[in-house]
Motif scaffolding. Structure first.
Motif, short mmCIF file in Angstrom:
data_model
loop_
_atom_site.label_atom_id
_atom_site.label_comp_id
_atom_site.label_asym_id
_atom_site.label_seq_id
_atom_site.Cartn_x
_atom_site.Cartn_y
_atom_site.Cartn_z
N VAL A 112 0.84 -1.20 0.00
CA VAL A 112 0.00 0.00 0.00
C VAL A 112 0.87 1.24 0.00
O VAL A 112 0.62 2.20 -0.73
CB VAL A 112 -0.95 0.02 1.22
N ASP A 113 1.93 1.23 0.82
CA ASP A 113 2.85 2.37 0.87
C ASP A 113 3.45 2.65 -0.51
O ASP A 113 3.53 3.81 -0.93
CB ASP A 113 3.98 2.11 1.87
N ARG A 114 3.85 1.59 -1.21
CA ARG A 114 4.44 1.77 -2.54
C ARG A 114 3.41 2.34 -3.51
O ARG A 114 3.71 3.21 -4.33
CB ARG A 114 4.98 0.44 -3.07
N CYS A 115 2.17 1.86 -3.40
CA CYS A 115 1.10 2.36 -4.26
C CYS A 115 0.84 3.83 -4.00
O CYS A 115 0.71 4.63 -4.94
CB CYS A 115 -0.18 1.55 -4.03
N VAL A 116 0.78 4.21 -2.73
CA VAL A 116 0.55 5.61 -2.36
C VAL A 116 1.67 6.50 -2.89
O VAL A 116 1.42 7.58 -3.45
CB VAL A 116 0.41 5.75 -0.84
N GLU A 117 2.89 6.06 -2.73
CA GLU A 117 4.04 6.84 -3.20
C GLU A 117 4.01 6.98 -4.72
O GLU A 117 4.32 8.05 -5.26
CB GLU A 117 5.34 6.18 -2.73
N GLN A 118 3.60 5.92 -5.41
CA GLN A 118 3.51 5.97 -6.87
C GLN A 118 2.45 6.96 -7.32
O GLN A 118 2.68 7.76 -8.24
CB GLN A 118 3.20 4.58 -7.41
N VAL A 119 1.29 6.92 -6.68
CA VAL A 119 0.19 7.80 -7.05
C VAL A 119 0.56 9.25 -6.78
O VAL A 119 0.32 10.14 -7.62
CB VAL A 119 -1.09 7.41 -6.29
N LEU A 120 1.14 9.52 -5.62
CA LEU A 120 1.53 10.90 -5.30
C LEU A 120 2.65 11.38 -6.22
O LEU A 120 2.71 12.57 -6.56
CB LEU A 120 1.95 11.00 -3.84
#
Length: 260
Positions: A112-120
């Protein structure tokens, strides 16, 4: 998506025999005066309101007779961005963007952290990960709201007055994200607005990525501009449907007054 949809509250008719289709990867821009039924259409799509007549489809599935439990499955493929952004003030940007994934999925936290960082990163706010919403500008808050809506990879995004209250320069940064999601991520979108400047900007621009990976917003080709279709409501009825050029050239007195 809408097939002869009607809705009334007591004696007040909100939508009258409304039909339209949203094609994959395209944009539908819904215009109209206050009370014309624009936001009501979005509430019907998300199942927050039930139509009195007609049929409503999302991704080919008829939804107007679904139970609330069944609608939860439909909403899993819909992202909604409201005028005020609706961020949780007590959560960081990271926690806001990943909220649905952290709370409602079995995805490991590190993923989830990686997904959030990618989206931001996609919307240019990587440096805001651990800030609180109160520390962000109005435009940044709206963009974080867009990031939160796209974090779970919906195929359709619904924007309800996403740029209202923002100054023109800040509004363009939000418009650019709408364009990028449509053109680079293939997201279908419905944009409800009374901000004509932003409506025409989204309709007449496109996002491209060059060989180096740099993303630019450029004037849309004629073919691309036709993929953004305007739909104007008046007293719950469709009075215009067509692309930006057709809207500008329309001679209907009401539409000419609205555009002026």
């Amino acid at each position: 998506m809408f097939d002869h949809v009607q809705l009334a509250f007591d004696e007040r008719v909100v939508l009258r025999d409304v039909s339209f289709t949203l094609l994959k990867g395209h944009t539908k821009i819904i215009l109209g005066a206050s009370g014309s039924g624009k936001s009501t259409a979005l509430k019907i799509i998300t199942g927050l309101l039930k139509a009195d007549g007609g049929a409503v489809y999302v991704n080919g599935r008829r939804i107007d007779h679904l139970t609330e439990t069944a609608m939860m499955e439909v909403r899993a493929d819909l992202g909604m961005i409201f005028q005020e952004g609706a961020l949780f003030d007590s959560l960081t940007v990271r926690e806001n963007v990943g909220y649905k994934l952290y709370e409602e999925s079995k995805v490991p936290v590190d993923e989830v952290d990686r997904c959030v960082e990618q989206v931001l990163g996609f919307i240019g706010l990587s440096e805001q990960l651990d800030r609180m919403p109160s520390a962000l500008s109005g435009g940044q808050r709206r963009r974080v709201a867009i990031a939160r809506a796209m974090a779970f990879k919906p195929s359709i995004l619904l924007y309800d007055e996403a740029t209202t209250g923002l100054d023109p320069i800040t509004a363009i940064t939000v418009d650019d994200e709408i364009v990028k999601l449509r053109d680079l991520e293939g997201v279908s979108s419905i944009l409800v607005t009374h901000q004509l400047r932003d409506a025409f900007y989204v309709a007449t621009h496109m996002a491209v990525r060059d060989a180096s990976g740099t993303v630019r917003i450029v004037n849309a080709t004629p073919e691309k501009a036709q993929e953004a279709e305007f739909l104007m409501l008046r007293d719950g009825m469709i009075v215009f449907e067509g692309d930006a050029g057709e809207l500008r050239d329309c001679t209907d007195p009401y539409i000419k007054t609205f555009l002026s």
